[in-house]
Each structure stands twice: as structure tokens, then as C-alpha cells.
Design a protein around this motif. Structure first.
Motif, PDB file in Angstrom:
ATOM      1  N   ARG A  71      -3.760   4.361   3.434  1.00  0.00           N
ATOM      2  CA  ARG A  71      -4.911   4.042   3.729  1.00  0.00           C
ATOM      3  C   ARG A  71      -4.996   2.497   3.109  1.00  0.00           C
ATOM      4  O   ARG A  71      -5.523   2.199   1.903  1.00  0.00           O
ATOM      5  N   HIS A  72      -4.943   1.580   4.263  1.00  0.00           N
ATOM      6  CA  HIS A  72      -4.886   0.162   3.793  1.00  0.00           C
ATOM      7  C   HIS A  72      -6.540  -0.479   3.267  1.00  0.00           C
ATOM      8  O   HIS A  72      -7.313  -0.042   4.093  1.00  0.00           O
ATOM      9  N   GLU A  73      -6.488  -1.265   2.604  1.00  0.00           N
ATOM     10  CA  GLU A  73      -7.697  -1.943   2.075  1.00  0.00           C
ATOM     11  C   GLU A  73      -7.598  -3.501   2.168  1.00  0.00           C
ATOM     12  O   GLU A  73      -6.393  -3.931   1.972  1.00  0.00           O
ATOM     13  N   THR A 109      -4.504  -5.616   6.836  1.00  0.00           N
ATOM     14  CA  THR A 109      -5.670  -5.086   6.230  1.00  0.00           C
ATOM     15  C   THR A 109      -6.565  -5.049   7.126  1.00  0.00           C
ATOM     16  O   THR A 109      -6.501  -5.443   8.224  1.00  0.00           O
ATOM     17  N   CYS A 140       0.839  -1.061  -0.048  1.00  0.00           N
ATOM     18  CA  CYS A 140       0.132  -0.018   0.034  1.00  0.00           C
ATOM     19  C   CYS A 140       0.972   1.217  -0.045  1.00  0.00           C
ATOM     20  O   CYS A 140       0.461   2.253  -0.742  1.00  0.00           O
ATOM     21  N   ASP A 186      -3.735  -4.203   0.223  1.00  0.00           N
ATOM     22  CA  ASP A 186      -4.371  -3.340  -0.864  1.00  0.00           C
ATOM     23  C   ASP A 186      -4.406  -1.724  -0.347  1.00  0.00           C
ATOM     24  O   ASP A 186      -4.255  -1.382   0.751  1.00  0.00           O
ATOM     25  N   SER A 187      -4.691  -1.140  -1.481  1.00  0.00           N
ATOM     26  CA  SER A 187      -5.016   0.422  -1.061  1.00  0.00           C
ATOM     27  C   SER A 187      -6.217   1.102  -1.419  1.00  0.00           C
ATOM     28  O   SER A 187      -7.062   0.754  -2.357  1.00  0.00           O
ATOM     29  N   MET A 188      -6.504   2.054  -0.393  1.00  0.00           N
ATOM     30  CA  MET A 188      -7.970   2.865  -0.788  1.00  0.00           C
ATOM     31  C   MET A 188      -7.625   3.846  -1.731  1.00  0.00           C
ATOM     32  O   MET A 188      -8.709   4.222  -2.131  1.00  0.00           O
ATOM     33  N   THR A 189      -6.447   4.158  -1.942  1.00  0.00           N
ATOM     34  CA  THR A 189      -6.389   5.403  -2.457  1.00  0.00           C
ATOM     35  C   THR A 189      -5.484   5.222  -3.757  1.00  0.00           C
ATOM     36  O   THR A 189      -4.669   3.884  -3.924  1.00  0.00           O
ATOM     37  N   LYS A 204      -9.917  -5.491  -2.739  1.00  0.00           N
ATOM     38  CA  LYS A 204     -10.823  -4.512  -2.831  1.00  0.00           C
ATOM     39  C   LYS A 204     -10.403  -3.117  -2.890  1.00  0.00           C
ATOM     40  O   LYS A 204     -11.326  -2.342  -2.825  1.00  0.00           O
ATOM     41  N   GLY A 205      -9.174  -2.810  -3.351  1.00  0.00           N
ATOM     42  CA  GLY A 205      -8.675  -1.494  -3.452  1.00  0.00           C
ATOM     43  C   GLY A 205      -8.157  -1.314  -4.799  1.00  0.00           C
ATOM     44  O   GLY A 205      -8.275  -2.144  -5.794  1.00  0.00           O
ATOM     45  N   THR A 206      -7.292  -0.474  -4.971  1.00  0.00           N
ATOM     46  CA  THR A 206      -6.745   0.147  -6.191  1.00  0.00           C
ATOM     47  C   THR A 206      -5.588  -0.660  -6.667  1.00  0.00           C
ATOM     48  O   THR A 206      -5.179  -0.469  -8.033  1.00  0.00           O
TER      49      THR A 206
END
Length: 276
Positions: A224-226, A256, A177, A213-216, A230-232
Motif C-alpha cells: 500500500r504505497h503512500e 506514490t 514500501c 512511503d507506506s500506508m501500513t 505521509k506514511g509509516t
């Protein structure tokens, strides 16, 4: 494949090992103390022995002890900086009692002092924290680059390592991330990112990976961990990370936003995608 997650140390070492086994994990990360700082939990030798018996028999990866987020080894406030140094040294002295382990920390924020001063202060702190007979490998974590955060680039991590007198006892932990948020495109150019790390720092210094994964989006400079897939960054890219020939033998630690059941599902998913 060695893969695990961040587990709660509040119930003790033995329970942490049992939790790891219950979710199909063979790697453990935990905080040295409350993530916002505070006193250490009293050491229980019998509890630690039970944990070591389980994890040794199951061929666990090295334990990854995570320093609290509030430590800032390059703080402008000398009292805050010295508190971080004292606490980290205490963490590492305790960790002498847990063989086969690593200790990862966020390098800190220079708080408008500038990158060069930040590097100098972190290196000086490491010179005080590490000691001759240390059994634990100290890892700098690569960061996303928000604000005046240090460790946002491979070059900054290299400069910190090269400035210490303990470079042979220091390694790096990369966070997927953080990497992506810092501008390293592991989705479309994983080979190039790995080659750049090898050229700047050397793959022999890479000891662990935080798999998140990353939210951004790319180069957002936000931490911002995802959850996995489920992230970018996405599942396909993270599967390429765990199967990459230059990374596959490293231990992977999930951070996560999950409880144990969620971690269990992610670990099973990633194991199903592993190419042996």
C-alpha cells in the motif's frame, strides 16, 4: 540526483519526456503496455527519437520500463505462465530500440506450489525471456510478501538470480514500501538492511529504487504505497535513503499515489533535502 516518477505512456514518448521536464524530473518509469495486460502501443520511431534527444541532453537516468502487474512467471496455470513469458520477451525486444534502459517486473506468485517451485519456474522463464544480445538490464523487484508472492526476501531474490543462466544480465530494484512491509526496518536500521542486501546479493546488483512511503506498518506484508512523508516510513527515513552513501548514486523512481502536480511537489521536496 536522478529522481523521477511513473509517467503515462498513452500520449507517446515525446510527451512523456516533456511531462518529466515539467515536474523537475530527470528519470522516467513507464509501463510496457496497459498495466493489466493487453496489446502494445505501436512503435513510433520519430517520437522515440525526439524523446531521446531531450533526455540525452538533460542527462536522464536509464529509462525504467515496468512490466504489467498481471504477468506471473511462476503461475500454476501453464497458459498464463506462457503468456507472461511471450509478452515479456516481446517487451524486451521492443526495448532494444530504446538505449540505456532497464526492465523491472514482479516475480509473481507461486499459488500454493511452494517457494522452491516458484524459484525454479521464474528462473526457467528468465532463461526463455532473455537473449544473447539484449541491451536492457532485467530487474527483479523486491516484494512485500502478501499471500504466495515471490521475492519477499533478499534470499529469494538471490536464489532466483543464481538459478538462471543469465545472472550477469539481471539486477534488483528495491521498493521502500515493499521493503518495510516485508519486515526490513529501513526506518530504524537502514545501515543494517543495506549491509544484509550486500551480504546476500551484493550491492553491485542493486540498480534502482522505487521511493515510496507506506500506508501500513513494518512487516505488514501489504503493498500500500503512500505519498512521501505521509506514511509509516516517514520523510526523515526516506531522506536518509536518498542521501545514504551506498544508495545516493542510484536512480530513484516515485510510485506514490499522485498526479503530475503531486509528483512535482515531492520531487522538489526531496531535492531540497539532498545533501551534496
Amino acid at each position: 540526483m536522478h529522481i523521477g516518477c511513473h509517467l503515462s505512456f498513452s500520449k507517446g514518448y515525446f510527451q512523456m519526456a516533456k511531462d518529466a521536464l515539467s515536474i523537475g524530473s530527470n528519470a522516467i518509469q513507464y509501463f510496457s503496455r496497459n498495466p493489466r495486460g493487453g496489446a502494445m502501443k505501436a512503435f513510433d520511431a520519430d517520437d522515440a527519437k525526439k524523446m531521446l534527444e531531450i533526455t540525452t541532453s538533460q542527462n536522464f537516468a536509464p529509462f525504467l520500463l515496468h512490466a504489467p502487474y498481471v504477468y506471473n512467471t511462476c503461475a500454476a496455470d501453464d497458459n498464463l505462465r506462457q503468456w507472461a513469458i511471450n509478452s515479456m520477451r516481446e517487451d524486451l525486444q521492443r526495448q532494444q530500440l530504446i538505449p540505456n534502459s532497464m526492465y523491472v517486473f514482479h516475480p509473481g506468485s507461486h499459488v500454493k506450489q511452494g517457494v522452491e517451485i516458484g524459484i525454479e519456474k521464474i528462473a526457467k522463464a528468465l532463461n526463455e525471456i532473455i537473449f544473447d544480445d539484449i541491451q536492457t538490464t532485467v530487474l527483479l523487484e523486491g516484494m512485500s510478501g502478501k499471500g504466495s508472492e515471490m521475492g519477499r526476501s533478499f534470499q529469494e531474490l538471490k536464489d532466483i538470480i543464481d538459478t538462471t543462466k543469465w545472472s550477469n544480465k539481471i539486477g534488483v530494484c528495491l521498493d521502500t514500501c515493499h521493503l518495510y512491509s516485508a519486515g526490513y526496518d529501513i526506518v530504524n536500521n537502514l545501515d543494517g538492511v543495506i549491509d544484509e542486501f550486500d551480504k546476500v546479493i551484493g550491492l553491485n546488483k542493486l540498480k534502482a529504487i522505487h521511493l515510496n512511503d507506506s500506508m501500513t506498518p513494518l512487516a505488514s506484508n501489504k503493498d500500500r504505497h503512500e505519498c512521501i512523508g505521509k506514511g509509516t516510513i516517514g520523510l526523515d527515513a526516506l531522506v536518509r535513503v536518498i542521501n545514504h552513501p551506498k544508495l545516493r548514486n542510484l536512480p530513484f523512481y516515485l510510485e506514490t499515489p499522485n498526479e503530475l502536480d503531486g509528483y512535482k511537489q515531492e520531487i522538489a521536496l526531496l531535492r531540497s533535502k539532498r545533501i551534496d
